[in-house]
Design a protein around this motif. Structure first.
Motif, PDB file in Angstrom:
ATOM      1  N   TRP A 134       0.866  -1.184   0.000  1.00  0.00           N
ATOM      2  CA  TRP A 134       0.000   0.000   0.000  1.00  0.00           C
ATOM      3  C   TRP A 134       0.895   1.224   0.000  1.00  0.00           C
ATOM      4  N   LYS A 135       0.488   2.260  -0.649  1.00  0.00           N
ATOM      5  CA  LYS A 135       1.322   3.469  -0.691  1.00  0.00           C
ATOM      6  C   LYS A 135       0.477   4.695  -0.362  1.00  0.00           C
ATOM      7  N   PHE A 136       1.098   5.681   0.211  1.00  0.00           N
ATOM      8  CA  PHE A 136       0.458   6.969   0.485  1.00  0.00           C
ATOM      9  C   PHE A 136       1.532   7.963   0.879  1.00  0.00           C
ATOM     10  N   GLU A 137       1.103   9.191   1.081  1.00  0.00           N
ATOM     11  CA  GLU A 137       2.025  10.243   1.502  1.00  0.00           C
ATOM     12  C   GLU A 137       1.840  10.459   2.994  1.00  0.00           C
ATOM     13  N   SER A 138       2.941  10.513   3.740  1.00  0.00           N
ATOM     14  CA  SER A 138       2.842  10.722   5.187  1.00  0.00           C
ATOM     15  C   SER A 138       2.388  12.139   5.479  1.00  0.00           C
ATOM     16  N   GLU A 139       2.047  12.381   6.739  1.00  0.00           N
ATOM     17  CA  GLU A 139       1.606  13.718   7.139  1.00  0.00           C
ATOM     18  C   GLU A 139       2.704  14.755   6.929  1.00  0.00           C
ATOM     19  N   GLU A 140       3.963  14.308   6.926  1.00  0.00           N
ATOM     20  CA  GLU A 140       5.078  15.230   6.696  1.00  0.00           C
ATOM     21  C   GLU A 140       5.368  15.412   5.208  1.00  0.00           C
ATOM     22  N   GLY A 141       4.648  14.655   4.356  1.00  0.00           N
ATOM     23  CA  GLY A 141       4.837  14.793   2.913  1.00  0.00           C
ATOM     24  C   GLY A 141       5.789  13.783   2.307  1.00  0.00           C
ATOM     25  N   HIS A 142       6.275  12.806   3.082  1.00  0.00           N
ATOM     26  CA  HIS A 142       7.208  11.808   2.563  1.00  0.00           C
ATOM     27  C   HIS A 142       6.451  10.618   1.985  1.00  0.00           C
ATOM     28  N   ARG A 143       7.032   9.949   0.978  1.00  0.00           N
ATOM     29  CA  ARG A 143       6.406   8.796   0.350  1.00  0.00           C
ATOM     30  C   ARG A 143       6.556   7.574   1.249  1.00  0.00           C
ATOM     31  N   THR A 144       5.448   6.874   1.435  1.00  0.00           N
ATOM     32  CA  THR A 144       5.422   5.747   2.362  1.00  0.00           C
ATOM     33  C   THR A 144       4.866   4.515   1.658  1.00  0.00           C
ATOM     34  N   PHE A 145       5.573   3.390   1.793  1.00  0.00           N
ATOM     35  CA  PHE A 145       5.127   2.119   1.231  1.00  0.00           C
ATOM     36  C   PHE A 145       5.066   1.097   2.363  1.00  0.00           C
ATOM     37  N   ILE A 146       3.907   0.454   2.538  1.00  0.00           N
ATOM     38  CA  ILE A 146       3.787  -0.617   3.520  1.00  0.00           C
ATOM     39  C   ILE A 146       3.722  -1.927   2.743  1.00  0.00           C
ATOM     40  N   VAL A 147       4.739  -2.738   2.921  1.00  0.00           N
ATOM     41  CA  VAL A 147       4.926  -3.958   2.133  1.00  0.00           C
ATOM     42  C   VAL A 147       4.479  -5.168   2.939  1.00  0.00           C
ATOM     43  N   LYS A 148       3.739  -6.061   2.283  1.00  0.00           N
ATOM     44  CA  LYS A 148       3.318  -7.321   2.915  1.00  0.00           C
ATOM     45  C   LYS A 148       4.168  -8.456   2.361  1.00  0.00           C
TER      46      LYS A 148
END
Length: 530
Positions: A225-239
């Motif tokens: 899953w991907k989204f932008e953190s509250e600080e504006g950084h790119r975040t990927f949660i990998v399963k």
């Protein structure tokens, strides 16, 4: 939206009837669905009617309004309480606020203030209802766009905007989202902020290209899953179920860094199991990224050799003990709680400093929301924040403990000033009440404290500080001095004197009188006979 449900509680029948019938509750947006004349009855009515708001008197026999609120808040934290009191009492107001009361109103109630308070608490209830309605629409949304909605759910969950039970609900509804053995790894990635300062025109284009390449490479090997953190950084949660996933992700990010020829800053968490593992991996990557971003370290990971047992989660319970000890102005408890917190700090120094910073911020907010934060204490907090990067963990622990100790001292000074200011009025009323009711055998510290609308323990402390003797000693003194005057007068029998001083048993009265004067009542009386 319909009328909000309201329950009214007061142990005075006339006042209760006035509260129920005098005000235009419908006009304020409420329907009175129940009322109660005692704390016990209130608990039953509230549990049955499940109101949005409870308007309750604070002082009631056996079960007080505060006890009702404390019990209901355990079962239904979203139920709002507006507390009424016939006396301006700092301790009660403070405890009501600590328990989560929305407002503390004094009797007689000012119509405008009641109107404003009920309007404000109504807005909170309406927001809660709208949120619940949103959750009820989840299942319909899931059927239309399961993958997209799941990504939003995960994002809100890791950002503490959604409770764990709701995420679990979504996972069960979609099925096959999580299988046994699945673990979650969070990747935080962005370009070094310094690159934006030196190459502002290229920064956004390079950033877009970097994110696209990372996503393509992750998509080739993992579910994510991907989204932008509250600080504006790119975040990927990998399963993943692969033991080599962290190593693969690190190599992947190094490839992106070389191919893009740009200063990629990234952090990779360890793998964690379960729904809680999703948030744990996110929080770990977030903390690591803050360290990486500050140092420009490139790709930062926690060593894989010690996987899930290396670092314990943030000691939130120990933190609460520290903050509560300051809230209670208890220096002894602060020392115990602080030692408990220190023993749970992680091994890595940068995390120790982060945890110390967090507990200081929590305490600062508590102080500003209550009392004790004067200019000098505020300056101590500011000095700590501005110098914490230069402090080693051991020094930070010492500085923080001293500041928290100072906070307790300031709060005690503040509380003592308030106590001294109001105690004269309380004590004068209490003494007058005692003198008027010396003939009442049931006269006690509880009945007198109730008369002046104070907590018995708090009243006993103020009383002893004023007279330098306990309430029991003072009451005995007043009764014996009255008995002496009546015996000296000689016109009242010893039996009648017993009744007038509230000691119905003549033998017990004689025993107490001899202990107080050294003589039996009849001997004392004989000395004054002509």
């Amino acid at each position: 939206m319909g009328l909000l449900k309201l329950v009214i509680v007061d142990d005075e029948p006339i006042l209760l009837e006035g509260l129920v019938k005098t005000y235009d509750w419908n006009g304020m947006g409420y329907e009175v669905v129940g009322f109660a004349q005692s704390g016990e009855q209130a608990l039953k009515v509230i549990r049955e009617k499940k109101p949005h708001v409870v308007l309750t008197d604070i002082r009631m026999k056996q079960i007080s309004g505060l006890m009702v609120m404390e019990e209901i808040k355990k079962e239904n934290p979203e139920c709002q309480f507006v507390v009424l009191s016939a006396y301006r009492d700092f301790e009660y107001a403070k405890k009501a606020c600590d328990l989560g009361a929305f407002a503390y109103l004094l009797k007689p109630i000012e119509d405008e203030k009641l109107q404003a308070t009920m309007t404000d608490v109504g807005k909170i209830c309406e927001d809660q209802i709208r949120n619940e309605e949103k959750y009820d629409r989840w299942e319909r949304l899931l059927k239309k766009d399961g993958d997209g909605f799941l990504q939003v759910v995960v994002q809100k969950y890791v950002q503490n905007r959604l409770p764990e039970e709701k995420v679990d609900e979504v996972f069960h509804t979609l099925q096959d989202v999580m299988k046994e053995g699945d673990r979650f790894i969070t990747v935080y990635a962005d370009l070094d902020l310094a690159y934006k300062i030196t190459n502002e025109l290229e920064y956004e284009a390079s950033r877009f290209s970097m994110v696209r390449m990372i996503e393509e490479k992750i998509a080739e090997r993992f579910t994510y899953w991907k989204f932008e953190s509250e600080e504006g950084h790119r975040t990927f949660i990998v399963k993943t179920q692969e033991n080599t996933a962290v190593h693969e992700l690190k190599e992947l990010l190094e490839e992106v860094k070389k191919e893009e020829n740009s200063p990629v800053i990234a952090a990779i968490s360890k793998p964690y199991k379960g729904i809680r593992g999703i948030r744990r991996s996110f929080e770990e990557a977030q903390r690591l990224f803050a360290v990486t971003n500050a140092s420009g370290a490139g790709v930062f990971t926690i060593p894989e050799t010690v996987e899930e047992k290396e670092e314990s989660p943030y000691p939130a319970e120990a933190e609460m003990m520290v903050v509560n000890s300051v809230r209670k102005n208890d220096a002894v408890q602060l020392k115990q709680a602080f030692v408990h917190f220190i023993y749970q700090l992680p091994h890595r120094e940068e995390l120790q400093c982060q945890y110390m910073h967090k507990i200081m911020v929590k305490t600062e907010f508590m102080l500003k929301d209550s009392y004790g934060m004067d200019e000098s204490l505020n300056q101590q907090f500011e000095n700590y924040y501005s110098n914490m990067r230069n402090l080693k963990a051991a020094k930070a622990v010492d500085v923080c403990y001293k500041i928290l100790g100072t906070a307790i001292e300031k709060r005690l000074e503040n509380a003592e000033k308030k106590e001294n200011k109001g105690s004269k009025e309380y004590i004068a009323a209490a003494v007058a009440y005692i003198d008027e009711h010396l003939d009442n055998e049931d006269l006690s510290i509880v009945s007198v404290a109730t008369h002046v609308y104070l907590n018995p323990v708090y009243f006993g402390r103020v009383f002893k500080n004023t007279f330098h003797m306990t309430f029991k000693q003072y009451l005995l003194q007043r009764r014996m001095e009255l008995a002496k005057r009546l015996l000296e007068d000689g016109r009242t029998s010893i039996g009648n004197i017993c009744e007038q001083v509230g000691i119905s048993n003549p033998s017990y009265f004689s025993h107490l009188f001899k202990e107080y004067t050294g003589q039996l009542p009849r001997d004392y009386k004989r000395e004054y006979e002509v």
